[in-house]
Design a protein around this motif. Structure first.
Motif, PDB file in Angstrom:
ATOM      1  N   ALA A 120       0.832  -1.208   0.000  1.00  0.00           N
ATOM      2  CA  ALA A 120       0.000   0.000   0.000  1.00  0.00           C
ATOM      3  C   ALA A 120       0.865   1.257   0.000  1.00  0.00           C
ATOM      4  O   ALA A 120       0.538   2.247  -0.670  1.00  0.00           O
ATOM      5  N   PHE A 121       1.967   1.219   0.731  1.00  0.00           N
ATOM      6  CA  PHE A 121       2.894   2.354   0.729  1.00  0.00           C
ATOM      7  C   PHE A 121       3.387   2.638  -0.677  1.00  0.00           C
ATOM      8  O   PHE A 121       3.424   3.780  -1.121  1.00  0.00           O
ATOM      9  N   VAL A 122       3.763   1.578  -1.387  1.00  0.00           N
ATOM     10  CA  VAL A 122       4.283   1.741  -2.749  1.00  0.00           C
ATOM     11  C   VAL A 122       3.181   2.245  -3.675  1.00  0.00           C
ATOM     12  O   VAL A 122       3.404   3.154  -4.475  1.00  0.00           O
ATOM     13  N   ALA A 123       1.980   1.678  -3.537  1.00  0.00           N
ATOM     14  CA  ALA A 123       0.883   2.036  -4.432  1.00  0.00           C
ATOM     15  C   ALA A 123       0.405   3.475  -4.236  1.00  0.00           C
ATOM     16  O   ALA A 123       0.119   4.183  -5.202  1.00  0.00           O
TER      17      ALA A 123
ATOM     18  N   ALA B 262      17.744   4.932   3.493  1.00  0.00           N
ATOM     19  CA  ALA B 262      17.562   5.150   4.930  1.00  0.00           C
ATOM     20  C   ALA B 262      17.619   3.819   5.688  1.00  0.00           C
ATOM     21  O   ALA B 262      18.214   3.742   6.775  1.00  0.00           O
ATOM     22  N   ALA B 263      17.031   2.776   5.113  1.00  0.00           N
ATOM     23  CA  ALA B 263      17.009   1.468   5.773  1.00  0.00           C
ATOM     24  C   ALA B 263      18.405   0.868   5.879  1.00  0.00           C
ATOM     25  O   ALA B 263      18.813   0.427   6.955  1.00  0.00           O
TER      26      ALA B 263
ATOM     27  N   ALA C  84      11.446   5.360  -3.429  1.00  0.00           N
ATOM     28  CA  ALA C  84      11.773   3.980  -3.060  1.00  0.00           C
ATOM     29  C   ALA C  84      13.268   3.860  -2.766  1.00  0.00           C
ATOM     30  O   ALA C  84      13.667   3.199  -1.795  1.00  0.00           O
ATOM     31  N   LEU C  85      14.098   4.503  -3.580  1.00  0.00           N
ATOM     32  CA  LEU C  85      15.545   4.491  -3.345  1.00  0.00           C
ATOM     33  C   LEU C  85      15.880   5.188  -2.031  1.00  0.00           C
ATOM     34  O   LEU C  85      16.745   4.726  -1.277  1.00  0.00           O
ATOM     35  N   ASP C  86      15.199   6.302  -1.753  1.00  0.00           N
ATOM     36  CA  ASP C  86      15.394   7.020  -0.486  1.00  0.00           C
ATOM     37  C   ASP C  86      15.076   6.122   0.711  1.00  0.00           C
ATOM     38  O   ASP C  86      15.790   6.120   1.710  1.00  0.00           O
TER      39      ASP C  86
ATOM     40  N   LYS D 245       8.360  11.611   3.501  1.00  0.00           N
ATOM     41  CA  LYS D 245       9.224  11.605   4.682  1.00  0.00           C
ATOM     42  C   LYS D 245       8.573  10.802   5.818  1.00  0.00           C
ATOM     43  O   LYS D 245       9.234   9.992   6.475  1.00  0.00           O
ATOM     44  N   THR D 246       7.289  11.012   6.034  1.00  0.00           N
ATOM     45  CA  THR D 246       6.546  10.273   7.050  1.00  0.00           C
ATOM     46  C   THR D 246       6.497   8.786   6.703  1.00  0.00           C
ATOM     47  O   THR D 246       6.650   7.927   7.575  1.00  0.00           O
ATOM     48  N   LEU D 247       6.297   8.496   5.426  1.00  0.00           N
ATOM     49  CA  LEU D 247       6.250   7.116   4.966  1.00  0.00           C
ATOM     50  C   LEU D 247       7.585   6.409   5.209  1.00  0.00           C
ATOM     51  O   LEU D 247       7.608   5.268   5.651  1.00  0.00           O
ATOM     52  N   ILE D 248       8.682   7.099   4.957  1.00  0.00           N
ATOM     53  CA  ILE D 248      10.000   6.512   5.195  1.00  0.00           C
ATOM     54  C   ILE D 248      10.160   6.186   6.677  1.00  0.00           C
ATOM     55  O   ILE D 248      10.666   5.117   7.038  1.00  0.00           O
ATOM     56  N   GLU D 249       9.705   7.077   7.538  1.00  0.00           N
ATOM     57  CA  GLU D 249       9.784   6.821   8.978  1.00  0.00           C
ATOM     58  C   GLU D 249       8.918   5.615   9.363  1.00  0.00           C
ATOM     59  O   GLU D 249       9.318   4.788  10.187  1.00  0.00           O
ATOM     60  N   CYS D 250       7.732   5.497   8.764  1.00  0.00           N
ATOM     61  CA  CYS D 250       6.877   4.328   9.012  1.00  0.00           C
ATOM     62  C   CYS D 250       7.577   3.049   8.559  1.00  0.00           C
ATOM     63  O   CYS D 250       7.489   2.019   9.238  1.00  0.00           O
TER      64      CYS D 250
END
Length: 168
Positions: free
Chosen positions: A10-13, A67-68, A61-63, A24-29
């Motif tokens: 769902a994040f990707v979609a 971060a991961a 997605a690369l970001d 930014k919020t999504l990356i933190e999630c």
């Protein structure tokens, strides 16, 4: 961890194509999902996003993977599937995608070494891209990655070790 796959899909979609603050919020999630042992599903979903036609989604997605890997390291994040998915991104039309791909490659080299990254990347690339990647990998030198974030299990072990050290 069992719910990570549908959440990441769902994040990707929906999420990666959002506004910068949303991304930014999504990356933190995503980092919290990794803390809860959902790194495999996250990596899989982000790699699927690499084939998106919109460059903004690929960069996000690369970001996320950047971060991961830089936060958790190769002990938590499986790096080989990421490396195998990178070669086409070096030849992407968008300069931002190419730049983020280079950044991610540098971080991967810091974590798992040039000896592992170079053969997996270079074999599928054109000569000019190979030379560029080789030069970039050489520039990393002996720098090693250091984890700044930990899974919940690792956090508990660290807290336990600190409590034991304080009691002693």
């Amino acid at each position: 961890a069992k719910n990570a796959a549908p959440v990441c899909a769902a994040f990707v979609a929906k999420g990666l194509s959002g506004k910068p603050t949303t991304v930014k919020t999504l990356i933190e999630c995503c980092m919290h999902i990794i803390e809860l042992e959902g790194s495999e599903a996250l990596v899989e979903s982000m790699i699927k996003a690499f084939s998106n036609k919109v460059a903004k989604v690929v960069v996000a997605a690369l970001d996320t993977l950047l971060a991961a890997v830089s936060g958790f390291g190769s002990k938590v994040i499986q790096c080989k599937p990421i490396i195998k998915a990178l070669p086409p991104l070096f030849e992407n039309k968008d300069k931002n995608v190419r730049a983020k791909t280079k950044e991610l490659t540098v971080v991967l080299v810091q974590w798992i070494g040039a000896g592992v990254v170079r053969p997996m990347l270079v074999e599928k690339m054109r000569d000019t891209a190979q030379k560029e990647v080789d030069a970039m990998i050489e520039g990393v030198g002996d720098a090693k990655g250091k984890a700044t974030r930990f899974t919940r299990k690792e956090q508990a072990a660290i807290a336990e070790a600190e409590a034991a050290r304080a009691a002693a």
